[in-house]
Motif scaffolding. Structure first.
Motif, PDB file in Angstrom:
ATOM      1  N   LEU A 345      -3.771 -26.499   1.214  1.00 32.51           N
ATOM      2  CA  LEU A 345      -5.188 -26.833   1.173  1.00 32.51           C
ATOM      3  C   LEU A 345      -6.049 -25.678   0.662  1.00 32.51           C
ATOM      4  O   LEU A 345      -7.057 -25.908  -0.018  1.00 32.51           O
ATOM      5  N   ASP A 346      -5.683 -24.443   0.990  1.00 30.84           N
ATOM      6  CA  ASP A 346      -6.476 -23.302   0.508  1.00 30.84           C
ATOM      7  C   ASP A 346      -6.425 -23.222  -1.016  1.00 30.84           C
ATOM      8  O   ASP A 346      -7.456 -23.011  -1.677  1.00 30.84           O
ATOM      9  N   LYS A 347      -5.230 -23.389  -1.581  1.00 32.35           N
ATOM     10  CA  LYS A 347      -5.087 -23.343  -3.039  1.00 32.35           C
ATOM     11  C   LYS A 347      -5.782 -24.530  -3.690  1.00 32.35           C
ATOM     12  O   LYS A 347      -6.408 -24.397  -4.739  1.00 32.35           O
ATOM     13  N   ALA A 348      -5.658 -25.690  -3.058  1.00 28.03           N
ATOM     14  CA  ALA A 348      -6.320 -26.885  -3.597  1.00 28.03           C
ATOM     15  C   ALA A 348      -7.825 -26.680  -3.627  1.00 28.03           C
ATOM     16  O   ALA A 348      -8.494 -26.982  -4.622  1.00 28.03           O
ATOM     17  N   ALA A 349      -8.370 -26.161  -2.520  1.00 30.59           N
ATOM     18  CA  ALA A 349      -9.812 -25.920  -2.455  1.00 30.59           C
ATOM     19  C   ALA A 349     -10.245 -24.923  -3.522  1.00 30.59           C
ATOM     20  O   ALA A 349     -11.298 -25.095  -4.158  1.00 30.59           O
ATOM     21  N   ASN A 367     -13.144 -34.656  -4.512  1.00 34.81           N
ATOM     22  CA  ASN A 367     -11.840 -34.103  -4.120  1.00 34.81           C
ATOM     23  C   ASN A 367     -12.010 -32.829  -3.293  1.00 34.81           C
ATOM     24  O   ASN A 367     -11.245 -32.580  -2.358  1.00 34.81           O
ATOM     25  N   LEU A 368     -13.003 -32.022  -3.650  1.00 35.04           N
ATOM     26  CA  LEU A 368     -13.253 -30.811  -2.865  1.00 35.04           C
ATOM     27  C   LEU A 368     -13.701 -31.173  -1.450  1.00 35.04           C
ATOM     28  O   LEU A 368     -13.222 -30.571  -0.470  1.00 35.04           O
ATOM     29  N   VAL A 369     -14.569 -32.149  -1.315  1.00 36.78           N
ATOM     30  CA  VAL A 369     -15.016 -32.601   0.009  1.00 36.78           C
ATOM     31  C   VAL A 369     -13.827 -33.080   0.836  1.00 36.78           C
ATOM     32  O   VAL A 369     -13.700 -32.768   2.022  1.00 36.78           O
ATOM     33  N   SER A 370     -12.936 -33.840   0.204  1.00 35.73           N
ATOM     34  CA  SER A 370     -11.757 -34.352   0.905  1.00 35.73           C
ATOM     35  C   SER A 370     -10.899 -33.218   1.453  1.00 35.73           C
ATOM     36  O   SER A 370     -10.452 -33.261   2.609  1.00 35.73           O
ATOM     37  N   VAL A 371     -10.686 -32.182   0.643  1.00 33.44           N
ATOM     38  CA  VAL A 371      -9.872 -31.045   1.086  1.00 33.44           C
ATOM     39  C   VAL A 371     -10.581 -30.273   2.192  1.00 33.44           C
ATOM     40  O   VAL A 371      -9.964 -29.881   3.188  1.00 33.44           O
ATOM     41  N   LEU A 372     -11.887 -30.055   2.036  1.00 32.68           N
ATOM     42  CA  LEU A 372     -12.629 -29.330   3.068  1.00 32.68           C
ATOM     43  C   LEU A 372     -12.603 -30.083   4.390  1.00 32.68           C
ATOM     44  O   LEU A 372     -12.501 -29.468   5.465  1.00 32.68           O
ATOM     45  N   GLU A 373     -12.689 -31.394   4.335  1.00 35.70           N
ATOM     46  CA  GLU A 373     -12.622 -32.199   5.566  1.00 35.70           C
ATOM     47  C   GLU A 373     -11.268 -32.038   6.243  1.00 35.70           C
ATOM     48  O   GLU A 373     -11.178 -31.936   7.465  1.00 35.70           O
ATOM     49  N   LYS A 374     -10.204 -32.006   5.428  1.00 38.11           N
ATOM     50  CA  LYS A 374      -8.864 -31.804   5.992  1.00 38.11           C
ATOM     51  C   LYS A 374      -8.750 -30.413   6.618  1.00 38.11           C
ATOM     52  O   LYS A 374      -8.111 -30.238   7.666  1.00 38.11           O
ATOM     53  N   GLN A 375      -9.360 -29.424   5.965  1.00 39.58           N
ATOM     54  CA  GLN A 375      -9.333 -28.075   6.533  1.00 39.58           C
ATOM     55  C   GLN A 375     -10.089 -28.022   7.854  1.00 39.58           C
ATOM     56  O   GLN A 375      -9.663 -27.351   8.804  1.00 39.58           O
ATOM     57  N   VAL A 376     -11.203 -28.739   7.925  1.00 42.33           N
ATOM     58  CA  VAL A 376     -11.978 -28.791   9.174  1.00 42.33           C
ATOM     59  C   VAL A 376     -11.134 -29.398  10.290  1.00 42.33           C
ATOM     60  O   VAL A 376     -11.129 -28.895  11.429  1.00 42.33           O
TER      61      VAL A 376
END
Length: 393
Positions: A345-349, A367-376
């Motif tokens: 997720l860090d690399k994806a973000a 797509n960035l929002v989706s990854v940030l939500e997963k990180q949260v």
């Protein structure tokens, strides 16, 4: 006759004037090839064009029309006792060299990667300038009218469809044309690194031709395949316009054994758009064999590899694209999707953020929002795991 768009150096014994025309988007106050040709002995005029006007409206610092600019240049040359004129340019500068070389009846014109017919669909002159393609003064037969004095030399890479198509318009005119194998529009950079532009131009002036035949593509097979370059260019336009019916029609007219890199690339792109990824992969790999560093081929092949589930191969190709062009937003975006698939997720973000910084596309943001939500979610879960332990402190 000096300023942000004209630079003059008088350092000569031979009475030769060199007019060096800068390429598109050369910054004001800068001049293409001025360092590479700094040692030339002659009246050196390094020229730039305001607002990418393709030298149609004169040259700022000299005059505001081509006719008036030519008149002032002729007067300057007469006052300096100039006996010989050489015009040089690449890309937009190549058009400027051809146009002014013809109008000045120069002794020699050297054009690298230039357009000759302005305003063609998806050409650089159409996409990045406000050229008047309908002005009869600038049609190809006026730019090059075959006066008996001027010698024209054209250098073009086989990886660029716009440059190849433009050269096809004059291929039967008896000009000196050099096809550089697997080189793109920006071939002057490679030439300067390998030989220095100074040496290249001196060889041309001396009538010695191109210095290394291993760079050249002039086989009988190439000539046969090049005969269909008009159809390949039309295919490129149809692919860009997503006119799939026209793509299929054109592909049926291009011999299947055509070996041109551009034919493989755009046929492969069509099959990829039609989701025939297996066939597209074959064609794009064949294009890549001819030129393993063509950014567009690498990117399109990566799309196919990802669609076929070959994620590691796709990721490596996207990395190669970004090594060549860190500002390629779509490559960052696609690589981010692969990293997200691997749960990195860090690399994806990072890649989605990079894509957004270059071009704020809604899909990149989504797509960035989706990854940030997963990180949260991950961080929240970790906090919940640690809370009972931390409360014992």
């Amino acid at each position: 006759m000096q300023g942000d768009f004209v630079k003059i150096a008088k350092n000569y014994s031979a009475k030769t004037a060199y007019l060096v025309f800068s390429a598109m988007s050369t910054p004001q106050g800068s001049f293409q090839m001025s360092k590479a040709l700094a040692k030339f002995s002659g009246l050196m005029l390094f020229l730039n064009d305001q607002n990418n006007n393709w030298y149609q409206h004169g040259i700022p610092g000299i005059a505001q029309s081509t006719d008036e600019t030519v008149a002032k240049l002729k007067a300057e040359f007469a006052s300096e006792g100039i006996e010989r004129i050489v015009c040089i340019g690449a890309s937009m500068g190549g058009y400027g060299a051809a146009l002014y070389g013809e109008m000045l009846e120069a002794d020699l014109v050297i054009c690298f990667s230039c357009e000759l017919e302005l305003g063609l669909p998806f050409s650089r002159s159409a996409l990045h300038s406000a050229v008047n393609k309908d002005d009869p003064r600038y049609s190809i037969d006026k730019v090059i009218r075959h006066n008996t004095k001027t010698k024209f030399i054209f250098v073009v890479g086989t990886s660029d469809i716009i440059d190849l198509y433009n050269i096809s318009l004059i291929k039967d005119c008896g000009f000196e044309i050099y096809f550089l194998s697997s080189k793109n529009h920006f071939l002057t950079q490679d030439l300067h690194t390998a030989f220095s532009l100074e040496n290249i131009i001196r060889d041309f002036e001396a009538g010695q031709g191109f210095p290394d035949h291993t760079w050249l593509e002039n086989s009988e097979q190439f000539q046969q395949d090049f005969a269909h370059i008009d159809k390949v260019y039309e295919l490129y336009v149809a692919v860009r316009r997503r006119n799939h019916e026209r793509c299929a029609e054109l592909i049926s007219q291009i011999p299947a054994h055509n070996s041109l890199e551009t034919a493989k690339l755009y046929t492969g792109m069509y099959y990829s758009r039609m989701k025939n990824y297996a066939e597209a992969e074959i064609l794009l790999e064949q294009a890549m064999e001819k030129n393993p560093v063509n950014r567009e081929t690498l990117f399109q092949l990566a799309i196919c590899k990802r669609a076929l589930g070959k994620l590691e191969e796709a990721a490596k190709l996207y990395v190669q694209v970004l090594e060549q062009d860190p500002g390629y937003a779509a490559a960052h975006h696609h690589l981010g999707m692969i990293e997200e698939r691997y749960k990195n997720l860090d690399k994806a973000a990072f890649h989605f953020e990079s894509a957004m910084a270059i071009k704020a596309e809604p899909q990149y943001a989504a797509n960035l929002v989706s990854v940030l939500e997963k990180q949260v979610v991950e961080i929240t879960n970790r906090i919940q795991e640690l809370t009972p332990i931390s409360s014992q402190a």
